[in-house]
Design an enzyme around this catalytic site. Structure first.
Site, PDB file in Angstrom:
ATOM      1  N   ARG A  54       0.859  -1.213  -0.154  1.00 44.49           N
ATOM      2  CA  ARG A  54      -0.016  -0.062  -0.038  1.00 44.49           C
ATOM      3  C   ARG A  54       0.801   1.108  -0.062  1.00 44.49           C
ATOM      4  NH1 ARG A  54      -1.673   2.364   4.424  1.00 44.49           N
ATOM      5  NH2 ARG A  54      -2.108   0.549   5.808  1.00 44.49           N
ATOM      6  N   TYR A 107     -12.014  18.489 -15.894  1.00 44.26           N
ATOM      7  CA  TYR A 107     -12.695  17.291 -16.070  1.00 44.26           C
ATOM      8  C   TYR A 107     -13.735  17.399 -15.196  1.00 44.26           C
ATOM      9  CZ  TYR A 107     -12.517  12.313 -15.640  1.00 44.26           C
ATOM     10  OH  TYR A 107     -13.009  10.784 -15.521  1.00 44.26           O
ATOM     11  N   ASP A 173      -2.854  19.136 -13.908  1.00 43.51           N
ATOM     12  CA  ASP A 173      -3.517  17.667 -14.582  1.00 43.51           C
ATOM     13  C   ASP A 173      -3.079  17.620 -16.288  1.00 43.51           C
ATOM     14  OD1 ASP A 173      -4.862  15.586 -15.907  1.00 43.51           O
ATOM     15  OD2 ASP A 173      -6.952  15.984 -14.588  1.00 43.51           O
ATOM     16  N   LYS A 198      -5.285   7.037 -19.377  1.00 45.62           N
ATOM     17  CA  LYS A 198      -5.599   7.521 -20.766  1.00 45.62           C
ATOM     18  C   LYS A 198      -4.335   7.277 -21.473  1.00 45.62           C
ATOM     19  CE  LYS A 198      -9.306   8.950 -18.687  1.00 45.62           C
ATOM     20  NZ  LYS A 198      -9.407  10.259 -17.960  1.00 45.62           N
TER      21      LYS A 198
HETATM   22  C1  PLP Z   1     -10.006  10.419 -16.807  1.00 48.84           C
HETATM   23  C2  PLP Z   1      -9.240  11.778 -16.072  1.00 48.84           C
HETATM   24  C3  PLP Z   1      -9.525  11.853 -14.944  1.00 48.84           C
HETATM   25  C4  PLP Z   1      -9.720  10.907 -13.848  1.00 48.84           C
HETATM   26  O1  PLP Z   1      -8.948   9.652 -14.033  1.00 48.84           O
HETATM   27  P1  PLP Z   1      -9.515   8.312 -13.489  1.00 48.84           P
HETATM   28  O2  PLP Z   1      -8.366   7.466 -14.154  1.00 48.84           O
HETATM   29  O3  PLP Z   1     -10.647   8.073 -14.526  1.00 48.84           O
HETATM   30  O4  PLP Z   1      -9.851   8.398 -12.270  1.00 48.84           O
HETATM   31  C5  PLP Z   1      -8.795  13.095 -14.231  1.00 48.84           C
HETATM   32  N1  PLP Z   1      -8.435  14.276 -15.096  1.00 48.84           N
HETATM   33  C6  PLP Z   1      -8.639  13.898 -16.558  1.00 48.84           C
HETATM   34  C7  PLP Z   1      -8.192  15.136 -17.338  1.00 48.84           C
HETATM   35  C8  PLP Z   1      -9.080  12.911 -17.007  1.00 48.84           C
HETATM   36  O5  PLP Z   1      -9.143  12.921 -18.458  1.00 48.84           O
END
Ligand code: PLP
Length: 381
Positions: A54, A107, A173, A198
């Site tokens: 963890r 997002y 992000d 992604k």
């Molecule tokens: C998909 C996404 C998230 C969230 O990520 P998960 O892996 O689905 O929890 C956060 N920010 C952006 C820009 C995203 O495309």
């Protein structure tokens, strides 16, 4: 220092006595056994040692070190999802009474987190479109490199410089750009977040996230908190992500060129009133994108006449799939107003620049003419 294209392929793998595995091993173990109680005590409390998965795991460490090197950070931790990374970072940085200033176009999941932080924990959140307004209690500036879904591109150096003066931590992000197109830490960000689900993992087969840090102190405190939250990545998920990342450079090139092809063709289609992709000369942030990004990304949006037309398009595609997510090998579409951004009312949608008839398209790696043929037939009545 090698190039990012090389670094995604050569992750750091542990050595055996006189050789090393080419692919990082999957350490599918919950805990590690010790002979020496002192070594055990040290490892349990430190991100450097391995004692309990963890907190730290060698497969996940290979992913974290590779990501830190790609983003130009001092260290990273990987999480079970992008949302895990976002929550670990925000909850670790913020206390009741603190203020966050966030980009308006975000997002959907992140927007929901901010709404919850405000309602449940008394954290003040305000949104900005062009220029953030800092207050005495501002702790965090939160932006996306390429914003979802309208593909606005943040002027990271300018935002980071303003935040530095105000003593505000800059969280970016970078999921839509990936470290191949932009490295926000080099432009002054303090923490970079990824949904590795992604582009990084890239094959629509794993959920994961990560946070990468410019400073060791910030890493250490956030890592400790992430361990308490229990947000850690699973070793197999980390391995899948590392495997996918080896082709990131090749995939990003094709995502970008396919998106350019589709965006250019959409521009002249009579049913389309606007196309949003940072590589287009008419995009409001094109000049910033040109300066900060080494490619314009695989996500685009375009506006159809109405909510009904936007929704109908997403049900008429045959090659592309109607699905959440992006960054996988296949083309995906969705209608933000009724799906990913349904939490926003009409006024909030307008403020974020999202049209009632806007469609978001995550352009995949298929042949560009096949993607276009599918788009064209779905646009026809
Ligand atoms: C998909 C996404 C998230 C969230 O990520 P998960 O892996 O689905 O929890 C956060 N920010 C952006 C820009 C995203 O495309």
């Amino acid at each position: 220092m090698t190039h990012p294209e090389t670094r995604v392929i050569h992750s750091v793998v542990p050595s055996l006595p006189d050789c090393r595995p080419l692919s990082p091993p999957i350490y599918q173990t919950s805990a590690f056994a010790f002979d020496d109680p002192e070594a055990f005590a040290f490892s349990l409390g430190s991100p450097e040692g391995f004692a309990y998965s963890r907190r730290a795991n060698p497969t996940t460490r290979a992913l974290e070190d590779t990501l830190a090197a790609l983003e130009g950070g001092v260290a990273a931790f990987a999480t079970a999802s992008g949302m895990g990374a976002i929550n670990a970072v925000l909850l670790s940085l913020l206390r009741p009474g603190d203020h966050v200033v966030a980009q308006r176009c975000l997002y959907g999941g992140t927007f929901a987190v901010f709404t919850d932080l405000a309602a449940r924990f008394g954290i003040e959140v305000t949104y900005f479109s062009d220029t953030p307004v800092f207050q005495d209690n501002t702790k965090v500036l939160y932006v996306e490199t390429i914003a979802n879904p309208m593909t606005g591109v943040s002027d990271l150096p300018a935002l980071a410089a303003a935040a530095k003066c105000a003593g505000v931590t800059v969280v970016v992000d970078n999921s839509f750009a990936s470290p191949l197109l932009c490295q926000p830490l080099r432009h002054g960000a303090d923490i970079v977040i990824h949904s590795t689900t992604k582009y990084l993992a890239g094959h629509s087969d794993v959920i994961g996230g990560a946070a990468v840090f410019a400073s060791a102190d910030l890493f250490r405190s956030t890592w400790t908190y992430a361990g308490e939250l229990g947000a850690a990545a699973d070793p197999f998920g980390s391995w899948l992500t590392l495997r996918g990342m080896q082709t990131l450079a090749l995939r990003m090139e094709r995502h970008c060129s396919n998106a350019e092809y589709v965006a250019t063709r959409l521009l002249t289609h009579p049913a389309v009133s606007a196309v949003h992709w940072p590589g287009l000369a008419g995009h409001p942030d094109h000049a910033i994108a040109k300066r900060l990004l080494s490619g314009y990304g695989g996500v685009l949006a375009f506006d159809l006449a109405s909510r009904a037309a936007g929704r109908a398009f997403t049900s008429k595609v045959r090659l592309a799939a109607l699905a959440a997510s992006l960054g996988g090998v296949e083309t995906l579409v969705l209608h933000p107003a009724s799906t990913s951004h349904q939490a926003l009312d009409a006024a909030a949608l307008r403020a974020a620049g999202i049209g009632e008839g806007t469609v978001r398209m995550a352009v995949g790696l298929e042949h560009p003419e096949d993607i276009w043929a599918d788009v064209e037939q779905a646009l026809d009545d």
